[in-house]
Design an enzyme around this catalytic site. Structure first.
Site, short mmCIF file in Angstrom:
data_model
loop_
_atom_site.label_atom_id
_atom_site.label_comp_id
_atom_site.label_asym_id
_atom_site.label_seq_id
_atom_site.Cartn_x
_atom_site.Cartn_y
_atom_site.Cartn_z
N GLU A 261 -8.36 -6.05 17.69
CA GLU A 261 -7.78 -4.92 16.95
C GLU A 261 -7.62 -5.29 15.47
O GLU A 261 -7.95 -4.50 14.58
CB GLU A 261 -6.43 -4.53 17.55
N GLN A 355 -8.74 5.95 -9.67
CA GLN A 355 -8.46 6.01 -11.11
C GLN A 355 -9.73 6.31 -11.90
O GLN A 355 -9.71 7.13 -12.83
CB GLN A 355 -7.85 4.66 -11.55
N HIS A 357 -12.20 7.99 -11.02
CA HIS A 357 -12.61 9.38 -10.81
C HIS A 357 -11.76 10.35 -11.65
O HIS A 357 -12.03 11.56 -11.64
CB HIS A 357 -12.47 9.78 -9.33
N GLY A 358 -10.74 9.86 -12.33
CA GLY A 358 -9.88 10.74 -13.12
C GLY A 358 -9.23 11.80 -12.26
O GLY A 358 -8.90 11.55 -11.09
N GLY A 383 -0.05 -4.92 13.48
CA GLY A 383 0.69 -6.06 12.91
C GLY A 383 0.66 -5.95 11.40
O GLY A 383 -0.41 -5.90 10.80
N THR A 384 1.85 -5.89 10.80
CA THR A 384 1.92 -5.66 9.35
C THR A 384 1.47 -6.89 8.55
O THR A 384 1.35 -7.99 9.10
CB THR A 384 3.36 -5.32 8.93
C1 LIG Z 1 -0.87 6.07 11.97
C2 LIG Z 1 -0.33 5.03 12.89
C3 LIG Z 1 -0.98 4.76 14.07
C4 LIG Z 1 -0.45 3.82 14.97
N1 LIG Z 1 -1.04 3.65 16.17
C5 LIG Z 1 -0.38 2.91 17.13
C6 LIG Z 1 -0.87 2.86 18.48
O1 LIG Z 1 -1.90 3.46 18.81
N2 LIG Z 1 -0.16 2.15 19.38
C7 LIG Z 1 0.98 1.47 19.06
O2 LIG Z 1 1.58 0.84 19.93
N3 LIG Z 1 1.47 1.47 17.78
C8 LIG Z 1 0.81 2.19 16.82
N4 LIG Z 1 1.29 2.23 15.52
C9 LIG Z 1 2.49 1.49 15.21
C10 LIG Z 1 2.27 0.28 14.30
O3 LIG Z 1 1.60 -0.73 15.02
C11 LIG Z 1 3.66 -0.15 13.82
O4 LIG Z 1 4.10 0.83 12.90
C12 LIG Z 1 3.64 -1.51 13.17
O5 LIG Z 1 3.39 -2.51 14.12
C13 LIG Z 1 4.99 -1.83 12.49
O6 LIG Z 1 6.05 -1.58 13.34
P1 LIG Z 1 7.29 -0.67 12.82
O7 LIG Z 1 6.72 0.56 12.24
O8 LIG Z 1 8.23 -0.52 13.92
O9 LIG Z 1 7.93 -1.49 11.64
P2 LIG Z 1 9.10 -2.59 11.77
O10 LIG Z 1 8.75 -3.58 12.82
O11 LIG Z 1 10.41 -1.90 11.88
O12 LIG Z 1 8.99 -3.30 10.33
C14 LIG Z 1 9.45 -2.64 9.14
C15 LIG Z 1 9.09 -3.52 7.94
O13 LIG Z 1 9.74 -4.78 8.08
C16 LIG Z 1 8.79 -5.82 8.02
N5 LIG Z 1 9.19 -6.89 8.94
C17 LIG Z 1 9.44 -6.78 10.25
N6 LIG Z 1 9.81 -7.96 10.75
C18 LIG Z 1 9.76 -8.84 9.72
C19 LIG Z 1 10.00 -10.23 9.61
N7 LIG Z 1 10.35 -10.98 10.67
N8 LIG Z 1 9.89 -10.82 8.40
C20 LIG Z 1 9.54 -10.08 7.32
N9 LIG Z 1 9.26 -8.77 7.37
C21 LIG Z 1 9.38 -8.16 8.56
C22 LIG Z 1 7.47 -5.19 8.45
O14 LIG Z 1 6.36 -5.90 7.96
C23 LIG Z 1 7.60 -3.82 7.81
O15 LIG Z 1 7.23 -3.89 6.47
C24 LIG Z 1 0.74 3.12 14.62
C25 LIG Z 1 1.38 3.39 13.39
C26 LIG Z 1 0.87 4.34 12.55
C27 LIG Z 1 1.64 4.65 11.29
#
Ligand SMILES: Cc1cc2nc3c(=O)[nH]c(=O)nc-3n(C[C@H](O)[C@H](O)[C@H](O)COP(=O)(O)OP(=O)(O)OC[C@H]3O[C@@H](n4cnc5c(N)ncnc54)[C@H](O)[C@@H]3O)c2cc1C
Length: 398
Positions: A261, A355, A357-358, A383-384
């Site tokens: 993924e 940018q 593309h104005g 995973g962020t």
């Molecule tokens: C359009 C879209 C499609 C998606 N599709 C799916 C899907 O099909 N299936 C599914 O299961 N999920 C899906 N997701 C969910 C996505 O995987 C989660 O949004 C993502 O994993 C982050 O989880 P959260 O939103 O709960 O943020 P949180 O876990 O609440 O984190 C919030 C912020 O805190 C930061 N953070 C968290 N923990 C720490 C740490 N220990 N140290 C430093 N920073 C930290 C994060 O990086 C983030 O910036 C989707 C999301 C979107 C928006």
């Protein structure tokens, strides 16, 4: 080693490009407005063999490995599609691999093999009931891990599944689930012990099960052609036969399949960057300001050169890591770095391309506007960026 340098892969690229030109481009704007892609598109992609790429023929796939999947993803975007299209049409890429692995077959990109001691009759049954029809384009699946209380902390999942005879009774909710509205089934991460214990299992839950409700369609910044849903489970009875692999192997399964993924998201990022470089170059050649094309100005040419460099460097690194994953190397840290490198390149390039593309870049009529919005999710989903940095730091021994 280049992953594109075989005649078969060149053919696959051409097939994908033809599919996008013929089946996607005339309709993409309409699907963006509708908030989803039609079911018929899955059937068409399946007939061409595109849906099954990366899945073994023994489970209804077209064969090929992770590198072929990456190539298809790259070409879907470079030929004018979008990462939103990839998310909507290829959701099975995250919904099915756990089932395939549990049955003993191997998809490209999994960092581990079969879960539990041996595949069971139940696992083979899941292949027939869900994997084959999905790869044939007649069913749609989704993967539900994230919950309203949090997505990054996978072990902290609170949706519970309590065993009751031949069934589990599931209670909880999920959110942000890609293709959740259209999905016929949802591969759902549940806690098979007390909430937050980290003892996870994966259950395949059918749409229409009593107590399973698909909530409102979530409106988003980008990925407009990809439907995103909230899901609720109240005393939903799920047959034990719908469990993937052994009980409490869910966390391991989720982690193993994150590699594919994350590489897909990294691919979507560098491919979006490449596409935006192409769009910007075309625009800067045509657009004249103060009597000369933009591309004749050194500042603009250097900006384009830097965008191109970042996109190509990201592509090379993602490919290098993908080759190692496909070879079965345990490169969890490198996968995290590949995602972050590609997302950073993409963020820079989409911003600069818009940018250049104005004012036109800010309009819905501009393709670059869609990529700018679509790109923002790539550093959040799967995973962020911060969670990738945690993995990288651990890999450094910190
Ligand atoms: C359009 C879209 C499609 C998606 N599709 C799916 C899907 O099909 N299936 C599914 O299961 N999920 C899906 N997701 C969910 C996505 O995987 C989660 O949004 C993502 O994993 C982050 O989880 P959260 O939103 O709960 O943020 P949180 O876990 O609440 O984190 C919030 C912020 O805190 C930061 N953070 C968290 N923990 C720490 C740490 N220990 N140290 C430093 N920073 C930290 C994060 O990086 C983030 O910036 C989707 C999301 C979107 C928006």
């Amino acid at each position: 080693m280049s992953i594109v340098d075989t005649p078969e892969r060149r053919q696959l690229r051409e097939l994908t490009r033809a599919f996008v030109t013929r089946e996607v481009l005339p309709h993409l704007d309409e699907w963006e407005r509708a908030g989803e892609v039609p079911r018929g598109l899955h059937a068409t992609a399946a007939k061409l063999g595109l849906l099954g790429i990366g899945f073994p023929e023994s489970v209804g796939g077209s064969g090929g490995d992770l590198l072929d999947s990456i190539l298809v993803t790259e070409e879907l975007i470079r030929s004018g599609g979008s990462s939103g299209l990839v998310a909507a049409l290829f959701t099975h890429g995250i919904a099915l691999p756990h089932m395939v692995a549990a049955s003993g077959a191997r998809t490209g990109g999994s960092l581990g093999g079969r879960l539990g001691a041996a595949s069971t009759a139940g696992d083979d049954d899941l292949i027939e009931r869900y994997v084959r029809p999905t790869l044939a384009g007649t069913m749609i699946g989704a993967l539900a891990i994230t919950e309203p209380d949090g997505g990054s902390d996978v072990a902290g999942i609170r949706t519970t599944a309590r065993r009751d005879g031949d069934h589990y009774v599931v209670n909880g909710s999920k959110t942000y689930i890609t293709s959740g509205h259209r999905a016929d089934f949802v591969t759902t991460a549940v806690c098979t012990d007390f909430p937050g214990s980290g003892q996870l299992s994966l259950l395949v839950i059918d749409k229409g099960s009593t107590g399973f409700t698909v909530g409102r369609r979530l409106e988003k910044l980008g990925w407009h052609c990809s439907d995103t849903a909230e899901l609720s489970f109240v005393d939903v009875r799920v047959p034990v036969g719908n469990r993937i692999g052994a009980e409490n192997t869910g966390f391991l399964a989720i982690m193993q399949h994150f590699a594919a993924e994350r590489l897909s998201l990294a691919t979507q990022a560098y491919a979006t960057a490449q596409r935006c470089v192409e769009l910007a170059v075309r625009w800067c050649r045509d657009r004249e300001t103060f009597g000369r094309p933009l591309a004749s100005r050194q500042l603009v040419r250097h900006r384009l050169a830097e965008m191109h460099t970042r996109a190509e460097a990201a592509r090379s690194y993602v490919h290098a890591v993908a080759v190692r994953v496909a070879a079965g190397e345990p490169v969890v840290t490198e996968v995290a770095m590949a995602k972050n490198v590609a997302v950073a390149a993409c963020d820079h390039v989409v911003d600069q391309a818009l940018q250049l593309h104005g004012g036109f870049g800010y309009l819905r009529d501009a393709e670059v506007e869609r990529h700018y919005r679509d790109a923002r999710i790539l550093g959040i989903g799967g995973g962020t960026t911060e969670i990738m940095n945690e993995i990288i730091a651990k890999g450094m021994g910190l």
